[in-house]
Write an enzyme that holds these catalytic residues in place. Structure first.
Site, PDB file in Angstrom:
ATOM      1  N   HIS A 178       0.822  -1.211   0.000  1.00  0.00           N
ATOM      2  CA  HIS A 178       0.000   0.000   0.000  1.00  0.00           C
ATOM      3  C   HIS A 178       0.859   1.265   0.000  1.00  0.00           C
ATOM      4  O   HIS A 178       0.358   2.351  -0.292  1.00  0.00           O
ATOM      5  CB  HIS A 178      -1.001  -0.009   1.165  1.00  0.00           C
ATOM      6  CG  HIS A 178      -0.446   0.341   2.502  1.00  0.00           C
ATOM      7  ND1 HIS A 178      -0.127  -0.601   3.452  1.00  0.00           N
ATOM      8  CD2 HIS A 178      -0.160   1.531   3.075  1.00  0.00           C
ATOM      9  CE1 HIS A 178       0.328  -0.013   4.539  1.00  0.00           C
ATOM     10  NE2 HIS A 178       0.323   1.292   4.340  1.00  0.00           N
ATOM     11  N   ASP A 201       0.317  -7.536   1.488  1.00  0.00           N
ATOM     12  CA  ASP A 201       0.693  -6.127   1.673  1.00  0.00           C
ATOM     13  C   ASP A 201       2.207  -5.954   1.749  1.00  0.00           C
ATOM     14  O   ASP A 201       2.731  -5.230   2.598  1.00  0.00           O
ATOM     15  CB  ASP A 201       0.028  -5.524   2.907  1.00  0.00           C
ATOM     16  CG  ASP A 201      -0.020  -3.991   2.828  1.00  0.00           C
ATOM     17  OD1 ASP A 201       0.439  -3.437   1.814  1.00  0.00           O
ATOM     18  OD2 ASP A 201      -0.510  -3.364   3.781  1.00  0.00           O
ATOM     19  N   SER A 226       4.458   2.990   7.820  1.00  0.00           N
ATOM     20  CA  SER A 226       4.234   1.792   7.011  1.00  0.00           C
ATOM     21  C   SER A 226       5.467   1.447   6.190  1.00  0.00           C
ATOM     22  O   SER A 226       6.032   2.304   5.505  1.00  0.00           O
ATOM     23  CB  SER A 226       3.045   1.999   6.072  1.00  0.00           C
ATOM     24  OG  SER A 226       1.847   2.095   6.784  1.00  0.00           O
TER      25      SER A 226
END
Length: 357
Positions: free
Chosen positions: A95, A126, A209
């Site tokens: 992402h 992911d 992230s």
């Protein structure tokens, strides 16, 4: 693509627990007696030594690992990444890269951003790998640990670029292991469902992230991926609840991507179908309807057809596509499972040998 979004925990519910710090009160004994017993005077002398030792360990780990954590600019979004090897491969979240193919990467040693290109993105877990177009001197790969390096209660540091603040570090502990977490998709639908995640109290903020969750041995034990959202706060972040993809899965996926250019052995169970959530007369979720069934796939081989509505996988009730994905995340390819479904108002069951996603 939104590298900064806050994700929802499994089944969309997070309990907010208020924890009151207990005040540790000293005894009421005579101060002179306490001193003779090695009480307050000894404790006061020892405490700075313990604090200094832990502080020195923090600083040592940060000095060792932080140069292996980079900032990634993907279009208008910022995220983090971890240098995987000395050939310029960097692992991050899918992402974070989104639909972009080229990136600007800022390392601890680079004054100017470096160009990088996408190797492969694997949204199902992911994870993604990008590669620097030109490998600079002094590139320092991180050391990735394994599942045996993760224990509940151990101290961990989260390193990344929260809110665009590069080379930031937060600290916490491993709060739990083996969590299955479902992420929302960019379009608001069902996104990736990731099993065996590491839960941590280290702050995971937008921009963290793709960074590194590190133990005090300097090993990366996870890739911070999302923070929990508290429904009671209108989707706001739930403090102290973050999740990281375990390093063992990172090594498995990144190794395949670097070696073959794609993921060839995911280890994730699948039915070989596409699904959508259906509701009952009261507009409540009532199951996962099969939209397409792959010819020769696990579901088709067991006799399931498009239009069937799955209501249970093994012992787990299925009301939505997310619940079906979560149930599958706890299974392994090759495992035989009973699927309960409805066809034209009639309840049926089928024995399905799960395939691989």
């Amino acid at each position: 693509m939104d590298a900064s979004r806050i994700r929802a925990v499994r089944r969309g519910a997070v309990a907010v627990v208020l924890v009151c710090a207990a005040v540790l009160l000293g005894g009421c004994s005579n101060p002179a007696t306490s001193a003779r017993r090695g009480g307050p005077s000894t404790a006061q002398a020892a405490l700075p030594l313990v604090t200094n030792d832990l502080q020195d360990q923090y600083q040592k780990v940060i000095k060792e690992v932080l140069p292996s954590v980079v900032q990634i600019q993907a279009g208008q979004s910022l995220g983090s990444g971890v240098i995987y090897d000395d050939k310029g491969h960097i692992v991050t979240n899918a992402h974070v890269v989104g639909s972009e193919k080229t990136f600007r990467v800022t390392t601890a040693r680079s004054e100017e951003p470096l160009a990088a290109s996408l190797v492969y993105s694997y949204p199902e877990q992911d994870l993604a790998v990008i590669k620097l177009d030109k490998v600079p001197q002094g590139l320092r790969p991180a050391v990735f640990g394994g599942s045996d390096q993760v224990e509940v209660g151990q101290i961990v540091l989260a390193m990344g670029s929260p809110l665009g603040l590069s080379s930031s570090v937060t600290q916490g502990i491993v709060s739990a292991t083996g969590r299955t977490v479902s992420e929302p998709a960019d379009d608001g639908g069902s996104g990736a469902t990731i099993p065996n995640m590491v839960q941590t109290s280290a702050a995971i903020n937008p921009g963290n992230s793709g960074g590194a969750l590190v133990n005090l041995d300097g090993q990366v034990i996870g890739i911070p991926t999302l923070g929990a959202a508290d429904p009671g706060m209108q989707g706001g972040a739930a403090p102290g609840i973050g999740f990281a993809i375990p390093a063992s899965m990172v090594r498995t996926v990144a190794g395949q991507i670097i070696g073959t250019g794609k993921v060839t052995d995911s280890g994730r169970a699948a039915l070989g179908v596409t699904v959508r959530t259906v509701v009952d007369d009261g507009y409540q979720p009532a199951g996962a309807a099969l939209v397409t069934v792959k010819a020769g796939g696990p579901a088709a081989s067991a006799g399931l057809k498009a239009g069937d509505v799955i209501t249970r996988l093994g012992d787990t009730a299925v009301g939505t596509t997310t619940e079906l994905a979560e149930a599958l995340a706890e299974k392994k390819p090759g495992e035989r499972v009973t699927v309960t479904y409805e066809r034209s108002g009639t309840r049926k069951t089928a024995q399905v040998t799960l395939g691989e996603q």
